[in-house]
Design an enzyme around this catalytic site. Structure first.
Site, PDB file in Angstrom:
ATOM      1  N   ASP A   1      28.149  45.620   9.460  1.00 30.55           N
ATOM      2  CA  ASP A   1      28.450  45.358   8.040  1.00 30.55           C
ATOM      3  C   ASP A   1      29.947  45.473   7.770  1.00 30.55           C
ATOM      4  O   ASP A   1      30.517  44.686   6.995  1.00 30.55           O
ATOM      5  CB  ASP A   1      27.688  46.337   7.153  1.00 30.55           C
ATOM      6  CG  ASP A   1      26.198  46.033   7.087  1.00 30.55           C
ATOM      7  OD1 ASP A   1      25.795  44.942   7.552  1.00 30.55           O
ATOM      8  OD2 ASP A   1      25.441  46.878   6.571  1.00 30.55           O
TER       9      ASP A   1
ATOM     10  N   ASN B   1      26.449  44.436  16.507  1.00 31.51           N
ATOM     11  CA  ASN B   1      25.208  45.043  16.015  1.00 31.51           C
ATOM     12  C   ASN B   1      24.441  45.738  17.140  1.00 31.51           C
ATOM     13  O   ASN B   1      23.928  46.849  16.971  1.00 31.51           O
ATOM     14  CB  ASN B   1      24.318  43.986  15.359  1.00 31.51           C
ATOM     15  CG  ASN B   1      24.736  43.666  13.937  1.00 31.51           C
ATOM     16  OD1 ASN B   1      25.374  44.489  13.272  1.00 31.51           O
ATOM     17  ND2 ASN B   1      24.386  42.482  13.474  1.00 31.51           N
TER      18      ASN B   1
ATOM     19  N   ASP C   1      25.751  36.102  10.104  1.00 32.81           N
ATOM     20  CA  ASP C   1      27.196  35.914  10.292  1.00 32.81           C
ATOM     21  C   ASP C   1      27.613  34.474  10.048  1.00 32.81           C
ATOM     22  O   ASP C   1      28.601  33.996  10.591  1.00 32.81           O
ATOM     23  CB  ASP C   1      27.606  36.346  11.697  1.00 32.81           C
ATOM     24  CG  ASP C   1      26.896  35.554  12.784  1.00 32.81           C
ATOM     25  OD1 ASP C   1      25.845  34.967  12.490  1.00 32.81           O
ATOM     26  OD2 ASP C   1      27.386  35.543  13.931  1.00 32.81           O
TER      27      ASP C   1
ATOM     28  N   ASP D   1      30.984  30.427  11.717  1.00 28.60           N
ATOM     29  CA  ASP D   1      30.097  31.362  12.399  1.00 28.60           C
ATOM     30  C   ASP D   1      30.952  32.329  13.218  1.00 28.60           C
ATOM     31  O   ASP D   1      31.902  31.917  13.889  1.00 28.60           O
ATOM     32  CB  ASP D   1      29.129  30.607  13.319  1.00 28.60           C
ATOM     33  CG  ASP D   1      28.042  31.520  13.863  1.00 28.60           C
ATOM     34  OD1 ASP D   1      27.044  31.727  13.160  1.00 28.60           O
ATOM     35  OD2 ASP D   1      28.208  32.009  14.994  1.00 28.60           O
TER      36      ASP D   1
END
Length: 296
Positions: free
Chosen positions: A194, A185, A220, A177
């Site tokens: 991205d 974001n 993620d 993770d």
């Protein structure tokens, strides 16, 4: 259905042939039975196995290699064969697959005709199976990273568990993770997020061995399956990933690190129990300050 034509190709010439010219080929009854078996599946691996079995019965074939789109599917003996034959399948005049047949004896005229006949009948089902394979492969990939998706992970894990049960082959699982990814974001937008995911994917693949598998679960969260792996191997690979992430420019720019939970296959494991252990270890890694590795 588009008609496919095979041709003989041993580096000399392309010799086309017509079934009407065969004198010693398969009988119509044999052809019907053969086609019935070929049409029983559209799965590429299963179809190839059926074809190989049918060739072994009639021609004592030792090995077969089916080459398509820079891939090779091999069945039978790994030893070099003394009497190889190569036939290709054509679609609209272009070769879409080449099949290398391995024999340890010279073929009689009748056997050579049977091989050409069986090959010709195999080309159409093979083309359909390859189209199905392409669609399936596309459906098993994550659109953004081109890693395997959750369905691909489930299939690969099931296969590794079966191998472990039959052959006692150890393998490992990493659940990964990205730390601080949400703030990328939130502050810089999903396009930049991205780019971070793609950069992480490239770093991850660079750290894995050729035999390992990587998957994106979504967001993620990522997973890696590590065949033929011991506990020390898992630790080395996990440490390599964690260190590489901290040295990747875009990830370092946004202070994105990686937390990892790992586990080895244990006897009588199923997919859910194995994932639960690694996921629990990942949770502990997150709770212990992130950017670290926990082993279950």
């Amino acid at each position: 259905m588009e008609q496919l034509s095979p041709f003989y190709d041993e580096g000399i010439s392309d010799t086309r042939f017509n079934l009407e010219h065969f004198n010693q080929g398969m009988s119509q009854t044999d052809v019907n039975q053969f086609m019935h078996k070929l049409l029983s599946t559209i799965d590429l691996s299963r179809l190839s196995e059926v074809y190989f079995q049918q060739l072994q019965v009639r021609l004592r074939l030792e090995s077969i290699d089916i080459q398509f789109a820079e891939k090779t599917l091999s069945l039978g003996s790994k030893r070099p064969q003394t009497h190889p034959k190569t036939l290709s399948c054509l679609r609209s005049g272009d070769t879409f697959a080449s099949i290398h047949y391995g024999f340890n004896r010279a073929l009689s005229v009748g056997d050579w005709q049977i091989l050409q006949q069986m090959h010709m009948y195999f080309c159409n089902p093979l083309n359909n199976a390859l189209e199905h394979y392409k669609i399936k492969q596309f459906a098993m990939k994550d659109f953004l990273t081109s890693l395997g998706n959750r369905a691909s992970y489930d299939e690969a894990l099931s296969r590794l568990i079966s191998q472990a049960e039959r052959h006692h082959a150890p393998f490992g699982l990493l659940v990964l993770d990205l730390d601080n990814f949400k703030q990328v974001n939130d502050q810089y937008g999903h396009n930049e997020g991205d780019k971070v995911l793609i950069a992480f994917t490239q770093t991850l693949l660079h750290c894995l061995r050729d035999t390992d598998f990587a998957f994106r679960f979504g967001g993620d969260e990522f997973c890696c399956l590590l065949p033929d792996t011991t506990a020390p191997d898992i630790q080395v690979i996990a440490e390599r990933i964690k260190a590489a992430v901290t040295h990747t420019g875009l990830l370092r720019k946004y202070n994105v690190s990686c937390s990892i939970g790992s586990t080895l296959y244990q006897r009588h494991d199923v997919a859910a129990t194995m994932f639960a252990r690694a996921d629990s270890a990942l949770y502990q890694a997150k709770q212990n300050g992130r950017n670290c590795i926990k082993v279950a």
